[in-house]
Design a protein around this motif. Sequence first.
Motif, mmCIF file in Angstrom:
data_model
loop_
_atom_site.group_PDB
_atom_site.id
_atom_site.type_symbol
_atom_site.label_atom_id
_atom_site.label_comp_id
_atom_site.label_asym_id
_atom_site.label_seq_id
_atom_site.Cartn_x
_atom_site.Cartn_y
_atom_site.Cartn_z
ATOM 1 N N ILE A 45 0.856 -1.186 0.000
ATOM 2 C CA ILE A 45 0.000 0.000 0.000
ATOM 3 C C ILE A 45 0.893 1.236 0.000
ATOM 4 O O ILE A 45 1.766 1.382 0.868
ATOM 5 C CB ILE A 45 -0.941 0.007 1.222
ATOM 6 C CG1 ILE A 45 -1.848 -1.223 1.178
ATOM 7 C CG2 ILE A 45 -1.758 1.307 1.260
ATOM 8 C CD1 ILE A 45 -2.724 -1.402 2.401
ATOM 9 N N TYR A 103 -4.499 6.503 -3.132
ATOM 10 C CA TYR A 103 -3.907 5.300 -2.543
ATOM 11 C C TYR A 103 -3.726 4.285 -3.661
ATOM 12 O O TYR A 103 -4.532 4.228 -4.592
ATOM 13 C CB TYR A 103 -4.831 4.684 -1.484
ATOM 14 C CG TYR A 103 -4.795 5.400 -0.161
ATOM 15 C CD1 TYR A 103 -3.845 5.063 0.798
ATOM 16 C CD2 TYR A 103 -5.703 6.401 0.135
ATOM 17 C CE1 TYR A 103 -3.805 5.718 2.029
ATOM 18 C CE2 TYR A 103 -5.678 7.056 1.354
ATOM 19 C CZ TYR A 103 -4.718 6.714 2.290
ATOM 20 O OH TYR A 103 -4.683 7.359 3.497
ATOM 21 N N PHE A 163 -3.153 0.115 -4.008
ATOM 22 C CA PHE A 163 -3.083 -1.212 -3.396
ATOM 23 C C PHE A 163 -2.609 -2.179 -4.467
ATOM 24 O O PHE A 163 -3.313 -2.403 -5.454
ATOM 25 C CB PHE A 163 -4.454 -1.689 -2.912
ATOM 26 C CG PHE A 163 -5.004 -1.012 -1.695
ATOM 27 C CD1 PHE A 163 -4.399 0.099 -1.128
ATOM 28 C CD2 PHE A 163 -6.168 -1.492 -1.115
ATOM 29 C CE1 PHE A 163 -4.930 0.711 -0.002
ATOM 30 C CE2 PHE A 163 -6.708 -0.883 0.013
ATOM 31 C CZ PHE A 163 -6.093 0.218 0.576
#
Length: 131
Positions: A42, A49, A51
Motif C-alpha cells: 500500500i 492510494y 493497493f
Amino acid sequence: MVQIEGKYKLEKSEKFDEFLSELGVNFVKRNLAKRVTPVVTITKDGDYYVFKTETTVKNTEIKFKLNEEFEEMRADDVLVKTIITMEGDNRMIQIQKGDKEVKIVREFTDDGLNVIATVNGVTSVRFYKRL
C-alpha cells in the motif's frame, strides 16, 4: 496514528473458501486462491492510494481517492463499481457494487492488517502481517 502505507503478507485466513463460493467463484479458481500467499503493498501518491496485491498466480492493482467511486476489476475478473471511505485513522471501508454487493473492512494495526470481507452474510477474515 497507525501507519497505513507498507507491505503486508497473508498469515492467517478463515472462511475464505466459503466467501469465494458465495461470491460465485468457481471451484478451480477458489482452490488456486486458497493456496497462494498474497503480499499487499500500500502506497500513497498525492491524494491517491495504491493497493498492489501480488501472488504467484495473479497480480492486481487499484488506485483510488477516498470517497470517490471508481471501476474495479476484481481478482475474479468481475467489473464492479467501488467506493472506499476512511473510518477513524485506521479503518478503510470498501463497498463493491456489481452482481453482488461486497463489503471489505480493512483494519490497520501496528502488527498488520485485518481484512474482513462479507457477501450475502458470509464473512471471511484474513490477517496480513506487516513486513
